[in-house]
Design a protein around this motif. Structure first.
Motif, PDB file in Angstrom:
ATOM      1  N   GLY A 122       0.809  -1.212   0.000  1.00 43.93           N
ATOM      2  CA  GLY A 122       0.000   0.000   0.000  1.00 43.93           C
ATOM      3  C   GLY A 122       0.844   1.265   0.000  1.00 43.93           C
ATOM      4  O   GLY A 122       1.925   1.290   0.608  1.00 43.93           O
ATOM      5  N   VAL A 123       0.343   2.290  -0.689  1.00 42.07           N
ATOM      6  CA  VAL A 123       1.082   3.558  -0.786  1.00 42.07           C
ATOM      7  C   VAL A 123       0.181   4.697  -0.326  1.00 42.07           C
ATOM      8  O   VAL A 123      -0.919   4.880  -0.863  1.00 42.07           O
ATOM      9  CB  VAL A 123       1.543   3.819  -2.240  1.00 42.07           C
ATOM     10  CG1 VAL A 123       2.204   5.188  -2.352  1.00 42.07           C
ATOM     11  CG2 VAL A 123       2.500   2.724  -2.703  1.00 42.07           C
ATOM     12  N   MET A 124       0.628   5.421   0.687  1.00 43.56           N
ATOM     13  CA  MET A 124      -0.074   6.637   1.092  1.00 43.56           C
ATOM     14  C   MET A 124       0.439   7.774   0.216  1.00 43.56           C
ATOM     15  O   MET A 124       1.621   8.133   0.294  1.00 43.56           O
ATOM     16  CB  MET A 124       0.210   6.933   2.576  1.00 43.56           C
ATOM     17  CG  MET A 124      -0.293   8.284   3.069  1.00 43.56           C
ATOM     18  SD  MET A 124      -2.068   8.585   2.871  1.00 43.56           S
ATOM     19  CE  MET A 124      -2.764   7.478   4.075  1.00 43.56           C
ATOM     20  N   ALA A 125      -0.436   8.312  -0.623  1.00 48.35           N
ATOM     21  CA  ALA A 125      -0.052   9.388  -1.541  1.00 48.35           C
ATOM     22  C   ALA A 125      -0.376  10.716  -0.869  1.00 48.35           C
ATOM     23  O   ALA A 125      -1.499  11.209  -0.961  1.00 48.35           O
ATOM     24  CB  ALA A 125      -0.794   9.245  -2.861  1.00 48.35           C
ATOM     25  N   ALA A 126       0.600  11.284  -0.151  1.00 43.85           N
ATOM     26  CA  ALA A 126       0.343  12.489   0.640  1.00 43.85           C
ATOM     27  C   ALA A 126       1.374  13.589   0.386  1.00 43.85           C
ATOM     28  O   ALA A 126       1.654  14.410   1.257  1.00 43.85           O
ATOM     29  CB  ALA A 126       0.271  12.145   2.128  1.00 43.85           C
ATOM     30  N   ILE A 127       1.936  13.570  -0.836  1.00 45.14           N
ATOM     31  CA  ILE A 127       2.750  14.722  -1.261  1.00 45.14           C
ATOM     32  C   ILE A 127       1.763  15.818  -1.633  1.00 45.14           C
ATOM     33  O   ILE A 127       0.663  15.538  -2.122  1.00 45.14           O
ATOM     34  CB  ILE A 127       3.640  14.327  -2.456  1.00 45.14           C
ATOM     35  CG1 ILE A 127       4.740  13.377  -1.980  1.00 45.14           C
ATOM     36  CG2 ILE A 127       4.228  15.552  -3.160  1.00 45.14           C
ATOM     37  CD1 ILE A 127       5.618  12.818  -3.083  1.00 45.14           C
ATOM     38  N   VAL A 128       2.121  17.063  -1.416  1.00 48.16           N
ATOM     39  CA  VAL A 128       1.215  18.152  -1.795  1.00 48.16           C
ATOM     40  C   VAL A 128       1.494  18.573  -3.245  1.00 48.16           C
ATOM     41  O   VAL A 128       2.650  18.660  -3.664  1.00 48.16           O
ATOM     42  CB  VAL A 128       1.327  19.348  -0.807  1.00 48.16           C
ATOM     43  CG1 VAL A 128       2.714  19.962  -0.780  1.00 48.16           C
ATOM     44  CG2 VAL A 128       0.278  20.408  -1.137  1.00 48.16           C
ATOM     45  N   GLY A 129       0.422  18.762  -3.997  1.00 51.15           N
ATOM     46  CA  GLY A 129       0.530  19.355  -5.329  1.00 51.15           C
ATOM     47  C   GLY A 129       0.930  18.405  -6.438  1.00 51.15           C
ATOM     48  O   GLY A 129       0.998  17.183  -6.267  1.00 51.15           O
ATOM     49  N   ALA A 130       1.236  19.028  -7.597  1.00 46.16           N
ATOM     50  CA  ALA A 130       1.537  18.264  -8.808  1.00 46.16           C
ATOM     51  C   ALA A 130       2.771  17.389  -8.648  1.00 46.16           C
ATOM     52  O   ALA A 130       2.939  16.412  -9.387  1.00 46.16           O
ATOM     53  CB  ALA A 130       1.740  19.231  -9.974  1.00 46.16           C
ATOM     54  N   ALA A 131       3.627  17.680  -7.684  1.00 42.30           N
ATOM     55  CA  ALA A 131       4.818  16.859  -7.449  1.00 42.30           C
ATOM     56  C   ALA A 131       4.429  15.421  -7.096  1.00 42.30           C
ATOM     57  O   ALA A 131       5.224  14.502  -7.241  1.00 42.30           O
ATOM     58  CB  ALA A 131       5.659  17.455  -6.320  1.00 42.30           C
ATOM     59  N   LYS A 135      -5.030  15.023  -3.869  1.00 42.93           N
ATOM     60  CA  LYS A 135      -6.130  15.215  -4.813  1.00 42.93           C
ATOM     61  C   LYS A 135      -5.662  15.813  -6.133  1.00 42.93           C
ATOM     62  O   LYS A 135      -6.276  15.619  -7.175  1.00 42.93           O
ATOM     63  CB  LYS A 135      -7.216  16.088  -4.182  1.00 42.93           C
ATOM     64  CG  LYS A 135      -6.786  17.495  -3.844  1.00 42.93           C
ATOM     65  CD  LYS A 135      -7.791  18.177  -2.914  1.00 42.93           C
ATOM     66  CE  LYS A 135      -7.569  17.808  -1.478  1.00 42.93           C
ATOM     67  NZ  LYS A 135      -8.515  18.350  -0.532  1.00 42.93           N
ATOM     68  N   GLU A 136      -4.525  16.557  -6.083  1.00 44.45           N
ATOM     69  CA  GLU A 136      -4.046  17.204  -7.309  1.00 44.45           C
ATOM     70  C   GLU A 136      -3.755  16.179  -8.404  1.00 44.45           C
ATOM     71  O   GLU A 136      -3.920  16.474  -9.591  1.00 44.45           O
ATOM     72  CB  GLU A 136      -2.803  18.049  -7.007  1.00 44.45           C
ATOM     73  CG  GLU A 136      -3.067  19.259  -6.087  1.00 44.45           C
ATOM     74  CD  GLU A 136      -2.871  18.936  -4.591  1.00 44.45           C
ATOM     75  OE1 GLU A 136      -2.811  17.743  -4.228  1.00 44.45           O
ATOM     76  OE2 GLU A 136      -2.788  19.897  -3.789  1.00 44.45           O
ATOM     77  N   THR A 137      -3.340  14.964  -8.017  1.00 42.52           N
ATOM     78  CA  THR A 137      -3.099  13.900  -9.007  1.00 42.52           C
ATOM     79  C   THR A 137      -4.356  13.633  -9.822  1.00 42.52           C
ATOM     80  O   THR A 137      -4.317  13.573 -11.048  1.00 42.52           O
ATOM     81  CB  THR A 137      -2.671  12.591  -8.288  1.00 42.52           C
ATOM     82  OG1 THR A 137      -1.329  12.742  -7.855  1.00 42.52           O
ATOM     83  CG2 THR A 137      -2.751  11.394  -9.208  1.00 42.52           C
TER      84      THR A 137
END
Ligand code: NAD
Ligand code: MG
Length: 403
Positions: free
Chosen positions: A98-107, A127-129
């Motif tokens: 599992g991957v927590m996707a919690a980088i901010v923004g388009a990065a 959410k930007e993803t």
């Protein structure tokens, strides 16, 4: 119960820290494979000492050297990696479940897509993803059997009150619409004439939630709700005309689903991101999150109102971008990121964020975004355009500011 092996992208941010708090409550359930913390080396070193990941990922060579120095003092075996490719590698590594996707923004786009392409369970906070790459991301997830679980509190609420066997067809399940609640942020009742004098410190001070700076400003402009409408559109296959946003200043009802028979199902709780995080991490079991109990005796009234586009022009721009489709949401997101960063640097006024986004939306590339390269190109071009617009208007903005 099988142990989940996790990569946390953005472990040092608000969502990352809340995730590790939940993880630490259930050591028998989770093992940390990788933590990624960009430039926040001191906090990342502390997290490594507690959670002992196999890898820690930072932005560049200098951060890597600094983190290695800090980790060496801990007698730890964590290996330090750096750069954008390393983020994708730790998201897609075979050991990871599992991957927590919690980088901010388009990065966050590339590593979150890499996790989906590798068929991981993706706990989606970034959410930007989805705003940037909605169709591409959902197709990638479907083709590679990746499970996408929404961490964003509104989408998590909707997920919880949708039928268990929801197949993406609203009509089959008797669903009329999806209703996202919004707090309205700190300026819900501020006199519109004072909007030009709002400072970054005021804008990042959210009345109910404690969050990173960028999302806090997005909540104050209600761009956050706009991004979330687009996020819901893709996550739940919900056409724009069946998505509603309602202001609910107490942030107790986290969102709702309206059914054909008149029933409205809502999910409630105190505003604490550990609840949706624990829901996602535990699925399909409910696990303790550390969030306080909702106390009905002290709760008081729950109130609602319609959002006002004059007060929140960013919400209107997001609706427009969602209806326009194609590259429009990607442009909306990039312009917003550039404008929010300029606002936080003190270069533009609060109300100039919407002006900057509106300017960018007049320059949407034609065609459908069908590759990550096309999205990154549109994102880069929009940032340049927005920064040029901000520079060209800077004197004018500053002059107006003094009047
Ligand atoms: P934050 O600013 O607190 O943390 C951001 C994290 O991303 C940090 O770990 C930082 O080191 C990392 N990061 C920043 N720039 C990076 C880059 N260029 N490359 C790699 N890593 C980078 O943000 P947050 O509030 O935790 O939000 C994270 C995401 O979750 C956002 O997309 C936000 O919209 C979403 N989200 C947050 C909340 C919340 O309550 N904080 C709620 C819902 C959704
Ligand atoms: Mg949210």
């Amino acid at each position: 119960m099988s142990v989940q092996v996790l990569t946390l992208l953005g472990s040092t941010g608000s969502i990352g820290v809340s995730t590790l708090d939940v993880v630490a409550r259930h050591p028998e359930r989770f093992r940390i494979f990788a933590l990624a913390g960009h430039t926040q080396t001191a906090r990342l070193a502390e997290q490594c000492a507690v959670h002992r990941p196999r890898y820690a990922v930072v932005a560049g060579e200098s951060e890597a050297a600094e983190l290695r120095r800090l980790i060496a003092q801990q007698n730890s075996t964590t290996e330090v990696l750096h750069g954008a490719q390393a983020l994708c590698d730790v998201a897609a590594a075979p050991e990871v479940t599992g991957v927590m996707a919690a980088i901010v923004g388009a990065a966050g786009l590339a590593p979150t897509l890499a996790a989906a392409a590798a068929g991981k369970t993706v706990f989606l906070a970034n959410k930007e993803t989805l705003v940037m790459s909605g169709r591409l991301f959902m197709d990638t997830a479907r083709q590679n059997h990746a499970r996408i679980l929404p961490v964003d509190s509104e989408h998590n609420a909707v997920y919880q009150v949708l039928p268990r066997d929801f197949n993406g067809d609203l009509d089959t399940h008797g669903i009329d619409s999806i209703v996202l609640t919004a707090s309205g942020g700190p300026f819900l009742d501020t006199d519109l004439r004072d909007f030009d004098h709002i400072t970054p410190a005021q804008a990042v001070k959210h009345p109910n939630w404690s969050m990173g700076q960028k999302i806090s400003v997005d909540s104050a402009t209600m761009m956050n709700k706009g991004l979330e409408l687009i996020e819901a559109h893709w996550l739940f296959h919900c056409p724009p005309e069946r998505l509603e946003a309602v202001i609910h200043p107490q942030s107790v009802i986290h969102s709702m689903v309206r059914y054909r028979d008149g029933s409205v199902l809502a999910q409630m709780g105190v505003p604490d991101m550990r609840t949706p995080i624990a829901y996602c991490l535990g699925l399909s079991e409910r696990i303790a999150s550390g969030a306080a109990k909702l106390d009905f005796a002290t709760l008081g009234a729950l109130t609602f109102r319609q959002p006002d586009f004059q007060r929140f022009p960013c919400l209107k721009l997001a609706y427009d971008a969602m209806h326009a489709g194609g590259f429009a949401p990607c442009v909306l997101n990039a312009a917003n990121e550039a404008a929010v960063a300029a606002f936080l640097r003190g270069q533009i006024r609060f109300s100039d964020i919407a002006r900057s986004v509106e300017h960018a939306l007049a320059h949407i590339p034609a065609g459908e975004p069908d590759s990550i390269d096309a999205l990154v190109a549109a994102d880069t071009q929009t940032r340049r355009l927005t920064e040029a617009f901000i520079s060209s208007r800077l004197i004018c903005f500053n002059t107006q500011d003094r009047t």
